[in-house]
Scaffold this active site. Structure first.
Site, mmCIF file in Angstrom:
data_model
loop_
_atom_site.group_PDB
_atom_site.id
_atom_site.type_symbol
_atom_site.label_atom_id
_atom_site.label_comp_id
_atom_site.label_asym_id
_atom_site.label_seq_id
_atom_site.Cartn_x
_atom_site.Cartn_y
_atom_site.Cartn_z
ATOM 1 N N HIS A 129 0.861 -1.192 0.000
ATOM 2 C CA HIS A 129 0.000 0.000 0.000
ATOM 3 C C HIS A 129 0.894 1.238 0.000
ATOM 4 O O HIS A 129 1.850 1.306 0.772
ATOM 5 C CB HIS A 129 -0.873 -0.033 1.263
ATOM 6 C CG HIS A 129 -1.948 0.996 1.283
ATOM 7 N ND1 HIS A 129 -1.709 2.328 1.544
ATOM 8 C CD2 HIS A 129 -3.276 0.899 1.063
ATOM 9 C CE1 HIS A 129 -2.846 2.988 1.481
ATOM 10 N NE2 HIS A 129 -3.825 2.149 1.191
ATOM 11 N N TYR A 182 -14.580 4.166 7.378
ATOM 12 C CA TYR A 182 -15.264 2.950 6.924
ATOM 13 C C TYR A 182 -16.749 2.954 7.277
ATOM 14 O O TYR A 182 -17.273 2.026 7.887
ATOM 15 C CB TYR A 182 -14.535 1.707 7.469
ATOM 16 C CG TYR A 182 -13.176 1.572 6.833
ATOM 17 C CD1 TYR A 182 -13.022 0.909 5.623
ATOM 18 C CD2 TYR A 182 -12.062 2.182 7.392
ATOM 19 C CE1 TYR A 182 -11.800 0.833 5.000
ATOM 20 C CE2 TYR A 182 -10.825 2.115 6.773
ATOM 21 C CZ TYR A 182 -10.698 1.431 5.574
ATOM 22 O OH TYR A 182 -9.493 1.358 4.952
ATOM 23 N N HIS A 210 -7.530 0.453 -4.587
ATOM 24 C CA HIS A 210 -8.338 1.214 -3.631
ATOM 25 C C HIS A 210 -8.823 2.441 -4.381
ATOM 26 O O HIS A 210 -8.014 3.296 -4.758
ATOM 27 C CB HIS A 210 -7.503 1.674 -2.439
ATOM 28 C CG HIS A 210 -7.178 0.596 -1.469
ATOM 29 N ND1 HIS A 210 -6.517 0.841 -0.285
ATOM 30 C CD2 HIS A 210 -7.456 -0.735 -1.477
ATOM 31 C CE1 HIS A 210 -6.381 -0.306 0.382
ATOM 32 N NE2 HIS A 210 -6.921 -1.275 -0.327
ATOM 33 N N CYS A 265 -3.594 2.511 -4.513
ATOM 34 C CA CYS A 265 -4.507 3.334 -3.719
ATOM 35 C C CYS A 265 -4.494 4.731 -4.323
ATOM 36 O O CYS A 265 -3.601 5.534 -4.044
ATOM 37 C CB CYS A 265 -4.112 3.354 -2.247
ATOM 38 S SG CYS A 265 -5.247 4.410 -1.302
ATOM 39 N N ASP A 306 -13.066 3.264 -0.062
ATOM 40 C CA ASP A 306 -12.991 3.587 1.365
ATOM 41 C C ASP A 306 -12.973 5.095 1.556
ATOM 42 O O ASP A 306 -13.115 5.847 0.586
ATOM 43 C CB ASP A 306 -11.801 2.919 2.068
ATOM 44 C CG ASP A 306 -10.446 3.373 1.560
ATOM 45 O OD1 ASP A 306 -10.399 4.205 0.641
ATOM 46 O OD2 ASP A 306 -9.423 2.890 2.072
ATOM 47 N N HIS A 307 -12.857 5.516 2.802
ATOM 48 C CA HIS A 307 -12.792 6.929 3.164
ATOM 49 C C HIS A 307 -13.921 7.741 2.534
ATOM 50 O O HIS A 307 -13.731 8.894 2.145
ATOM 51 C CB HIS A 307 -11.432 7.522 2.767
ATOM 52 C CG HIS A 307 -10.293 6.843 3.473
ATOM 53 N ND1 HIS A 307 -9.042 7.393 3.545
ATOM 54 C CD2 HIS A 307 -10.200 5.676 4.139
ATOM 55 C CE1 HIS A 307 -8.238 6.586 4.212
ATOM 56 N NE2 HIS A 307 -8.929 5.527 4.591
HETATM 57 C C1 DNO Z 1 -6.549 2.985 5.601
HETATM 58 C C2 DNO Z 1 -5.993 1.837 4.869
HETATM 59 C C3 DNO Z 1 -4.627 1.419 5.359
HETATM 60 C C4 DNO Z 1 -4.194 0.118 4.712
HETATM 61 C C5 DNO Z 1 -2.849 -0.373 5.171
HETATM 62 C C6 DNO Z 1 -2.416 -1.579 4.382
HETATM 63 O O1 DNO Z 1 -7.697 3.276 5.482
HETATM 64 O O2 DNO Z 1 -6.010 2.035 3.508
HETATM 65 O O3 DNO Z 1 -4.664 1.287 6.740
HETATM 66 O O4 DNO Z 1 -5.104 -0.873 5.039
HETATM 67 O O5 DNO Z 1 -1.895 0.609 5.061
HETATM 68 O O6 DNO Z 1 -1.409 -2.224 5.068
#
Ligand code: DNO
Length: 387
Positions: A240, A363, A305, A278, A346-347
């Site tokens: 990530h 989340y 992501h 991401c 997400d977010h």
């Molecule tokens: C936050 C996530 C991160 C992700 C980690 C992967 O929302 O995208 O915490 O899960 O960095 O190891």
């Protein structure tokens, strides 16, 4: 792309039944009850896998199999921790769970200063205020020479903010930056930590003298050690990016930009060594062009992501709509170049009562459901274009 959803296990208030109803195909989760560094046994993995499958879903991605700090800073326990990691990977591979997300960020997994920044429409979002972050660093953590890491304008904003800061404000910053955003991702500081700031200082001290080059060497060492297991079991690793993709708190960060991504992919040039694309984390750095990065790295991406940030002139950033044109383009690129890759959102905003539900930061249910609907719509449209 496969439509997946990050689910935090049987204790998650959002149930697998609910997820099936909103078009989720695959689950992204981890064995959150196993302490970092311990082996994930085949039996524990199968328990989780069978549970997910009993709802007609599949366990698509592990997020995360955490990499312990000692592996990152090359502590004495690193080799034994890597052995455990390899065993967990082999057990996952044997169980048929073959996409594993992790990160190589020292100490802090991701950083935000505000978890409920109000939007004009009544929803709220995550937000990163650079001056507040500087205040945390310089005035709460009191890190030596921290001021040197901030530009004049940020320090000025910080001084202004300091005038109106009270104990509640300081506590809120500590909670947001090192407690609420970390505990649930198996981070270093748990929700019940009584002295989070002291604990955090101890963690930072582990990296004294560790440079970006050292961290790169440690990542290479880790990847080289685990690749044979990944090859044997067909496991795809996907790191990530650092969130935000910047050097912070005097810590080295090495997955922040095009050059960094190119480096780790070529340092261990193996198709099992890949990226979690991401778009949100990458877009939080004004130096990154997410669309160009998606074009360049789609084929080495094992997990996507989908979210996106707007960076303001002073360096603050905020999560933007999942219908942002950049995200539409990134979705188009992945649908064309790597259509079987698992994808999650997400977010997303807190909306329609999400705020009262106690969900993990970033989340929410309604916000994420709306975002997934948006991305699913983009995917469907892109697929019409294909024909
Ligand atoms: C936050 C996530 C991160 C992700 C980690 C992967 O929302 O995208 O915490 O899960 O960095 O190891």
């Amino acid at each position: 792309m496969e439509k997946t959803w990050r689910w935090f296990g049987p204790k998650d208030k959002i149930t697998l039944d609910m997820l099936r109803q909103i078009g989720v195909e695959g689950i992204v989760t981890a064995l959150h009850h196993i302490p970092n560094g311990e082996v994930w046994t085949y039996d524990e993995i199968m328990k989780m896998k069978n549970f997910i499958e009993s709802y007609g879903l599949r366990w698509s991605v592990v997020e995360s199999l955490p990499v312990c700090e000692a592996i990152k800073y090359a502590g004495a326990e690193r080799d034994s921790l890597i052995e455990n990691y390899k065993e967990s990977l082999a057990n996952l591979g044997r169980a048929g769970v073959r996409t594993v997300c992790y990160n190589f960020m020292p100490v802090l997994d991701w950083a935000r200063t505000d978890l409920e920044y109000p939007n004009p429409d009544g929803t709220s979002n995550l937000y990163f205020n650079k001056a507040e972050f500087a205040y945390f660093d310089c005035r709460i953590l009191c890190r030596k020479d921290a001021e040197r890491d901030y530009d004049e304008a940020t320090l000025e904003r910080m001084e202004k903010l300091a005038e109106g800061m009270d104990e509640d404000g300081r506590k809120r910053l500590v909670d947001n930056i090192i407690v609420k955003t970390q505990g649930f991702v198996n981070g270093n500081i748990s929700e019940d930590e009584l002295k989070p700031v002291e604990k955090f200082r101890e963690l930072l001290a582990l990296y004294e003298g560790v440079t970006r080059d050292d961290l790169r060497a440690n990542m290479k060492y880790f990847l080289e050690a685990i690749m044979p297991v990944c090859e044997q079991w067909g496991v795809n690793m996907c790191v990530h990016p650092d969130d935000p993709p910047l050097q912070i708190l005097g810590l080295p960060r090495i997955v922040t930009c095009d050059e960094d991504i190119e480096w780790f992919l070529s340092a261990v040039d193996n198709s099992h060594n890949g990226l979690t694309f991401c778009a949100g984390s990458l877009s939080a750095g004004a130096h990154n062009d997410v669309v160009e990065l998606a074009k360049k790295y789609a084929s080495r991406t094992h997990f996507a992501h989908l979210r996106i940030c707007n960076v303001m002139p002073g360096g603050d950033f905020k999560e933007a709509s999942h219908l942002d044109p950049r995200l539409i383009e990134v979705t188009r690129i992945f649908e064309r170049e790597n259509p079987s890759v698992p994808m999650r959102v997400d977010h997303a905003p807190l909306m329609l009562g999400d705020g009262e539900m106690g969900y993990n930061a970033g989340y929410s249910f309604h916000g994420r459901m709306l975002a997934l609907g948006m991305v699913a719509g983009i995917m469907a449209t892109v697929n019409t274009e294909k024909q």
